[in-house]
Design a protein around this motif. Structure first.
Motif, PDB file in Angstrom:
ATOM      1  N   PRO A 130       6.946   8.734   0.897  1.00 37.68           N
ATOM      2  CA  PRO A 130       8.361   9.037   0.638  1.00 37.68           C
ATOM      3  C   PRO A 130       9.353   8.124   1.350  1.00 37.68           C
ATOM      4  O   PRO A 130      10.319   7.655   0.742  1.00 37.68           O
ATOM      5  CB  PRO A 130       8.501  10.495   1.112  1.00 37.68           C
ATOM      6  CG  PRO A 130       7.136  11.076   0.928  1.00 37.68           C
ATOM      7  CD  PRO A 130       6.187   9.951   1.253  1.00 37.68           C
ATOM      8  N   SER A 131       9.143   7.862   2.645  1.00 36.86           N
ATOM      9  CA  SER A 131      10.103   7.065   3.400  1.00 36.86           C
ATOM     10  C   SER A 131      10.166   5.620   2.925  1.00 36.86           C
ATOM     11  O   SER A 131      11.142   4.919   3.191  1.00 36.86           O
ATOM     12  CB  SER A 131       9.759   7.099   4.889  1.00 36.86           C
ATOM     13  OG  SER A 131       8.463   6.561   5.125  1.00 36.86           O
ATOM     14  N   VAL A 132       9.142   5.173   2.228  1.00 34.56           N
ATOM     15  CA  VAL A 132       9.103   3.797   1.720  1.00 34.56           C
ATOM     16  C   VAL A 132       9.522   3.753   0.256  1.00 34.56           C
ATOM     17  O   VAL A 132      10.375   2.941  -0.131  1.00 34.56           O
ATOM     18  CB  VAL A 132       7.688   3.195   1.883  1.00 34.56           C
ATOM     19  CG1 VAL A 132       7.614   1.811   1.247  1.00 34.56           C
ATOM     20  CG2 VAL A 132       7.311   3.120   3.361  1.00 34.56           C
TER      21      VAL A 132
ATOM     22  N   VAL B  12      12.554   1.523  -1.646  1.00 36.28           N
ATOM     23  CA  VAL B  12      12.208   0.497  -2.629  1.00 36.28           C
ATOM     24  C   VAL B  12      12.799   0.838  -3.992  1.00 36.28           C
ATOM     25  O   VAL B  12      13.369  -0.016  -4.677  1.00 36.28           O
ATOM     26  CB  VAL B  12      10.673   0.331  -2.710  1.00 36.28           C
ATOM     27  CG1 VAL B  12      10.291  -0.563  -3.886  1.00 36.28           C
ATOM     28  CG2 VAL B  12      10.144  -0.244  -1.402  1.00 36.28           C
ATOM     29  N   SER B  13      12.679   2.097  -4.386  1.00 35.99           N
ATOM     30  CA  SER B  13      13.240   2.515  -5.675  1.00 35.99           C
ATOM     31  C   SER B  13      14.747   2.321  -5.697  1.00 35.99           C
ATOM     32  O   SER B  13      15.316   1.889  -6.708  1.00 35.99           O
ATOM     33  CB  SER B  13      12.884   3.981  -5.952  1.00 35.99           C
ATOM     34  OG  SER B  13      11.495   4.138  -6.106  1.00 35.99           O
TER      35      SER B  13
ATOM     36  N   LEU C  30      12.163  -1.246   6.132  1.00 40.57           N
ATOM     37  CA  LEU C  30      11.270  -0.091   6.120  1.00 40.57           C
ATOM     38  C   LEU C  30      11.292   0.580   7.489  1.00 40.57           C
ATOM     39  O   LEU C  30      11.153  -0.091   8.513  1.00 40.57           O
ATOM     40  CB  LEU C  30       9.845  -0.509   5.765  1.00 40.57           C
ATOM     41  CG  LEU C  30       9.660  -1.158   4.388  1.00 40.57           C
ATOM     42  CD1 LEU C  30       8.179  -1.350   4.107  1.00 40.57           C
ATOM     43  CD2 LEU C  30      10.323  -0.347   3.285  1.00 40.57           C
ATOM     44  N   PRO C  31      11.454   1.902   7.518  1.00 43.10           N
ATOM     45  CA  PRO C  31      11.572   2.613   8.799  1.00 43.10           C
ATOM     46  C   PRO C  31      10.241   2.698   9.524  1.00 43.10           C
ATOM     47  O   PRO C  31       9.175   2.634   8.929  1.00 43.10           O
ATOM     48  CB  PRO C  31      12.070   4.002   8.385  1.00 43.10           C
ATOM     49  CG  PRO C  31      11.527   4.177   6.996  1.00 43.10           C
ATOM     50  CD  PRO C  31      11.559   2.815   6.372  1.00 43.10           C
TER      51      PRO C  31
ATOM     52  N   ASP D 195       0.826  -1.199   0.000  1.00 44.07           N
ATOM     53  CA  ASP D 195       0.000   0.000   0.000  1.00 44.07           C
ATOM     54  C   ASP D 195       0.868   1.260   0.000  1.00 44.07           C
ATOM     55  O   ASP D 195       0.622   2.207  -0.749  1.00 44.07           O
ATOM     56  CB  ASP D 195      -0.903  -0.033   1.234  1.00 44.07           C
ATOM     57  CG  ASP D 195      -1.835   1.158   1.320  1.00 44.07           C
ATOM     58  OD1 ASP D 195      -2.812   1.186   0.564  1.00 44.07           O
ATOM     59  OD2 ASP D 195      -1.573   2.053   2.153  1.00 44.07           O
ATOM     60  N   ALA D 196       1.900   1.268   0.839  1.00 42.67           N
ATOM     61  CA  ALA D 196       2.762   2.441   0.950  1.00 42.67           C
ATOM     62  C   ALA D 196       3.537   2.698  -0.340  1.00 42.67           C
ATOM     63  O   ALA D 196       3.763   3.852  -0.711  1.00 42.67           O
ATOM     64  CB  ALA D 196       3.727   2.263   2.120  1.00 42.67           C
TER      65      ALA D 196
END
Length: 334
Positions: A84-86, A90-91, A233-234, A77-78
């Motif tokens: 942004p933080s995810v 991932v990118s 993930l933070p 979902d994120a």
């Protein structure tokens, strides 16, 4: 068959007041719970439109692994909401470590194990193209993902089918997500585990998404023993905190039989206000309650868009293997 378009919700503005932001995320959580119920349970209540809110905690049965499924859905979902933080992590995992070209990072949830009244949302024929390639890291022409989707689903459901997969993707049936860049149509198999010790590598898997560990650091790294890019993930980030807070409110509300729980379970005022809003409408249908929440939600927090050509298909309640399953399905995650 229900012709319901697949929808993607994207955060379009910062979180303002907490109550409105919570209303914006609790609404889709309730919708996911409702659509995740087994078809026979929904039928006993007269259908989705007739399911009253007070029946939801009685129809919903938490199971082993709920927290892990929640993390899987939340990560997916994120990414698609471009938190942004995810999305940055991932990118970076895709482009820097897996050498996936492109910029339009996206996630497809491979939900072959999910069941529910509206279990299958979209299909590989709609979400993937004939040129969608799965990058395995092997020095060979990347396989076309679309032509293997049905075989991967069969392999997930039946161990006898796993030996029929090509060696380069023989473990891809273990994937939770397919991460990639839509502009180049290149994807990688991804496993998502809330418990890092349960992370396993397999042929065809490239990325492992896990929660960051306190005091250890949250940098992206390579796990050579598992042949995985580890993408932690933070825990910080305003939208994810709101999302998990919304999940907590719904969990506590359902555990209290669709009533406001005592202060020890829900001690914060804005959280109690959300639960009170739900309790006051417990005799109404879940869908009507969701509609009532819409004007109360923070304006422009989320933008809902439809993916062209996707539909929601009722899942079979029999014992046959489910095929063509790629979609978010949060039956037991909240």
């Amino acid at each position: 068959m229900n012709n319901i378009a697949l929808q993607i919700e994207t955060q379009t503005s910062p979180v303002g007041d907490e109550f409105s932001a919570l209303m914006a995320v609790v609404s889709p959580i309730l919708q996911g719970l409702l659509f995740g119920l087994k078809q026979e349970v929904v039928d006993q209540c007269g259908g989705l439109e007739q399911m009253p809110l007070f029946m939801l905690p009685r129809a919903y049965r938490p199971g082993f692994g709920d927290c892990g499924i929640c993390f899987e859905y939340a990560a997916h979902d994120a990414i698609n909401r471009r938190v942004p933080s995810v999305i940055e992590r991932v990118s970076d995992s895709l482009t820097r470590y897996c050498r996936v070209p492109g910029r339009e990072t996206a996630s497809i949830l491979f939900g072959a194990e999910k069941t529910g009244a509206l279990q299958i949302i979209g299909s590989p024929a709609n979400l993937l193209t004939a040129e969608s390639r799965i990058l395995t890291g092997a020095q060979a022409q990347p396989p076309k993902l679309k032509q293997y989707i049905d075989k991967l689903t069969e392999a997930f459901r039946r161990s006898s089918q796993r030996s029929l997969l090509p060696s380069s993707i023989s473990g891809l049936w273990k994937a939770d997500l397919f991460l990639g860049n839509r502009d180049t149509d290149r994807w990688v198999g991804t496993t998502v585990k809330i418990n890092r010790s349960q992370l396993e590598g397999a042929a065809g898997l490239r990325i492992g998404i896990v929660p960051a560990r306190y005091g250890v650091g949250d940098a992206i790294s390579l796990d050579h023993s598992k042949n995985l890019v580890i993408c932690p993930l933070p825990y910080d980030g305003d939208f994810m905190e709101i999302f998990y807070t919304g999940w907590t409110i719904v969990q506590q509300f359902l555990a209290a039989d669709a009533r406001v729980p005592s202060a020890v379970f829900l001690p914060i005022g804005s959280h109690i206000m959300v639960a009170k809003f739900l309790q006051d409408r417990r005799d109404y249908s879940v869908l009507d309650v969701i509609r009532a929440m819409t004007p109360m939600a923070q304006p422009e927090l989320l933008r809902t868009t439809s993916v062209p050509g996707t539909t929601a298909i009722e899942a079979s309640t029999g014992n046959d293997a489910v095929t063509n399953v790629i979609a978010p399905q949060p039956m037991t995650i909240f």
